[in-house]
Write a protein that holds these residues in place. Structure first.
Motif, PDB file in Angstrom:
ATOM      1  N   LYS A  16       0.845  -1.191   0.000  1.00 24.00           N
ATOM      2  CA  LYS A  16       0.000   0.000   0.000  1.00 24.00           C
ATOM      3  C   LYS A  16       0.886   1.248   0.000  1.00 24.00           C
ATOM      4  O   LYS A  16       2.101   1.160   0.161  1.00 24.00           O
ATOM      5  CB  LYS A  16      -0.904  -0.020   1.229  1.00 24.00           C
ATOM      6  CG  LYS A  16      -1.909  -1.156   1.225  1.00 24.00           C
ATOM      7  CD  LYS A  16      -2.519  -1.455   2.590  1.00 24.00           C
ATOM      8  CE  LYS A  16      -2.870  -0.242   3.383  1.00 24.00           C
ATOM      9  NZ  LYS A  16      -3.485  -0.599   4.682  1.00 24.00           N
ATOM     10  N   ASN A  17       0.268   2.395  -0.155  1.00 19.97           N
ATOM     11  CA  ASN A  17       1.031   3.640  -0.202  1.00 19.97           C
ATOM     12  C   ASN A  17       1.722   3.975   1.104  1.00 19.97           C
ATOM     13  O   ASN A  17       2.652   4.794   1.124  1.00 19.97           O
ATOM     14  CB  ASN A  17       0.119   4.804  -0.610  1.00 19.97           C
ATOM     15  CG  ASN A  17      -0.281   4.746  -2.069  1.00 19.97           C
ATOM     16  OD1 ASN A  17       0.276   3.973  -2.852  1.00 19.97           O
ATOM     17  ND2 ASN A  17      -1.256   5.549  -2.458  1.00 19.97           N
ATOM     18  N   SER A  22      -1.031  -5.305   3.598  1.00 20.68           N
ATOM     19  CA  SER A  22      -2.207  -5.468   4.450  1.00 20.68           C
ATOM     20  C   SER A  22      -2.312  -6.892   4.982  1.00 20.68           C
ATOM     21  O   SER A  22      -1.796  -7.847   4.386  1.00 20.68           O
ATOM     22  CB  SER A  22      -3.485  -5.125   3.685  1.00 20.68           C
ATOM     23  OG  SER A  22      -3.786  -6.136   2.735  1.00 20.68           O
ATOM     24  N   THR A  25      -3.951  -9.152   2.367  1.00 18.19           N
ATOM     25  CA  THR A  25      -3.058  -9.655   1.321  1.00 18.19           C
ATOM     26  C   THR A  25      -2.151 -10.746   1.859  1.00 18.19           C
ATOM     27  O   THR A  25      -1.963 -11.796   1.218  1.00 18.19           O
ATOM     28  CB  THR A  25      -2.225  -8.495   0.737  1.00 18.19           C
ATOM     29  OG1 THR A  25      -3.075  -7.692  -0.100  1.00 18.19           O
ATOM     30  CG2 THR A  25      -1.066  -9.006  -0.106  1.00 18.19           C
ATOM     31  N   ASN A 257      -3.207  -0.793  -5.638  1.00 17.13           N
ATOM     32  CA  ASN A 257      -2.432  -1.367  -4.533  1.00 17.13           C
ATOM     33  C   ASN A 257      -3.104  -1.154  -3.186  1.00 17.13           C
ATOM     34  O   ASN A 257      -3.025  -2.012  -2.295  1.00 17.13           O
ATOM     35  CB  ASN A 257      -1.008  -0.789  -4.510  1.00 17.13           C
ATOM     36  CG  ASN A 257      -0.983   0.714  -4.303  1.00 17.13           C
ATOM     37  OD1 ASN A 257      -1.830   1.452  -4.820  1.00 17.13           O
ATOM     38  ND2 ASN A 257       0.001   1.186  -3.565  1.00 17.13           N
ATOM     39  N   ASN A 258      -3.777  -0.022  -2.993  1.00 14.32           N
ATOM     40  CA  ASN A 258      -4.441   0.242  -1.716  1.00 14.32           C
ATOM     41  C   ASN A 258      -5.723  -0.561  -1.540  1.00 14.32           C
ATOM     42  O   ASN A 258      -6.317  -0.550  -0.455  1.00 14.32           O
ATOM     43  CB  ASN A 258      -4.756   1.737  -1.584  1.00 14.32           C
ATOM     44  CG  ASN A 258      -3.515   2.568  -1.321  1.00 14.32           C
ATOM     45  OD1 ASN A 258      -2.576   2.110  -0.681  1.00 14.32           O
ATOM     46  ND2 ASN A 258      -3.501   3.789  -1.832  1.00 14.32           N
ATOM     47  N   GLU A 259      -6.152  -1.251  -2.585  1.00 14.62           N
ATOM     48  CA  GLU A 259      -7.373  -2.067  -2.539  1.00 14.62           C
ATOM     49  C   GLU A 259      -7.070  -3.557  -2.650  1.00 14.62           C
ATOM     50  O   GLU A 259      -7.950  -4.350  -2.989  1.00 14.62           O
ATOM     51  CB  GLU A 259      -8.332  -1.637  -3.661  1.00 14.62           C
ATOM     52  CG  GLU A 259      -8.809  -0.200  -3.525  1.00 14.62           C
ATOM     53  CD  GLU A 259      -9.660   0.257  -4.687  1.00 14.62           C
ATOM     54  OE1 GLU A 259      -9.810  -0.523  -5.666  1.00 14.62           O
ATOM     55  OE2 GLU A 259     -10.171   1.384  -4.646  1.00 14.62           O
ATOM     56  N   ASP A 260      -5.820  -3.949  -2.382  1.00 16.02           N
ATOM     57  CA  ASP A 260      -5.427  -5.370  -2.375  1.00 16.02           C
ATOM     58  C   ASP A 260      -5.683  -6.039  -3.726  1.00 16.02           C
ATOM     59  O   ASP A 260      -6.120  -7.196  -3.796  1.00 16.02           O
ATOM     60  CB  ASP A 260      -6.163  -6.140  -1.274  1.00 16.02           C
ATOM     61  CG  ASP A 260      -5.860  -5.607   0.115  1.00 16.02           C
ATOM     62  OD1 ASP A 260      -4.686  -5.669   0.525  1.00 16.02           O
ATOM     63  OD2 ASP A 260      -6.783  -5.097   0.783  1.00 16.02           O
TER      64      ASP A 260
END
Length: 274
Positions: A16-17, A22, A25, A257-260
């Motif tokens: 993630k940013n 996460s 993930t 990337n922030n949403e898996d």
């Protein structure tokens, strides 16, 4: 079905940013690996910094670091594949960088010890920020002057400076060496990374696939340094936040990337499959 290697970039793709992976993930990948999925990552990071970020992922197969310079055992950190500069090339690159007023971070590996060396008194804001994040890094090797920067057993030059200085150097070196010229996704600083010819994530991925007996490659990425890896893959997926150049050659676009995005794709396509 032939065995498939699933391989993901880290920064901007699996991560993630906020530079974390996460729990969703990590848990998804760990579950799929237990079912027999061949999963690894290919990153510009070293195994030292990458392993801290991926510590919750239990996949034990080798990983690709330094943009394909090394393949290393993820547990023992043994180097299984490597690309080094010859001394003449390293001296040429260093001489040209210094003559342009660019003071690089030089990576070398000698006697089993990996180091990154830099001139203690020649730090711009970008290099200072880079070093501040690695203050306690065992590889950290400041030197008193440019004459002490290593040219033996070198495998990577990192330059952080202005576009005005770095772009002409990129144009000069890109035909003879493997170069990545892009802005850092976190700091926005301009980077130029120089590696030996034939170094790339693509060549390292092909070598890793052979090591694992995999005949198919599926990869995930976000940056222009992932383009060679996409070109050799059977399927390639760009996250929604990826560079336009990567999206153009992708098999498809997946969530960011922030949403898996990578984990969700893997669960949708690989769950309960061998």
């Amino acid at each position: 079905m032939p065995a498939t290697l699933y391989i993901s970039d880290l920064d901007g793709t699996l991560m993630k940013n906020d530079q974390t992976i996460s729990a969703f993930t990590a848990e998804a990948i760990n579950m799929l690996v237990k079912q027999g999925l061949h999963f690894s990552y290919a990153t510009a990071r070293s195994i030292l910094t990458a392993s801290k970020i991926t510590e919750n992922i239990t996949a034990g197969i080798p990983v690709i670091v330094y943009n394909g310079s090394f393949i290393q055992d993820s547990k023992t950190r043994e180097i299984l594949y490597s690309r080094f500069f010859d001394k003449t090339s390293a001296e040429l690159i260093l001489r040209q960088l210094l003559s342009s007023g660019v003071y690089p971070i030089v990576y070398s590996h000698t006697g089993g010890c990996e180091r990154f060396s830099y001139c203690r008194d020649r730090q711009n804001s970008g290099i200072s920020a880079f070093l501040s994040e690695r203050r306690n890094d065992v590889r950290n090797t400041p030197v008193a002057g440019a004459a002490q920067l290593p040219t033996d057993d070198c495998f990577y030059f990192t330059c952080i400076d202005s576009e005005e200085k770095l772009y002409p150097l990129y144009r000069q070196f890109k035909e003879e060496f493997y170069c990545v010229y892009q802005k850092d996704i976190y700091s926005g600083e301009q980077w130029l990374e120089i590696m030996p010819a034939k170094t790339s994530k693509a060549n390292a991925v092909l070598h890793l696939a052979r090591l694992l007996g995999c005949r198919r490659i599926v990869c995930f990425g976000d940056g222009i340094n992932d383009i060679p890896m996409f070109r050799i893959a059977d399927e390639c997926y760009a996250v929604a936040n990826a560079a336009p150049e990567l999206k153009e050659i992708a098999t498809d676009i997946i969530p960011c990337n922030n949403e898996d995005g990578v984990a969700k794709w893997l669960l949708a396509h690989c769950l309960n499959q061998r």
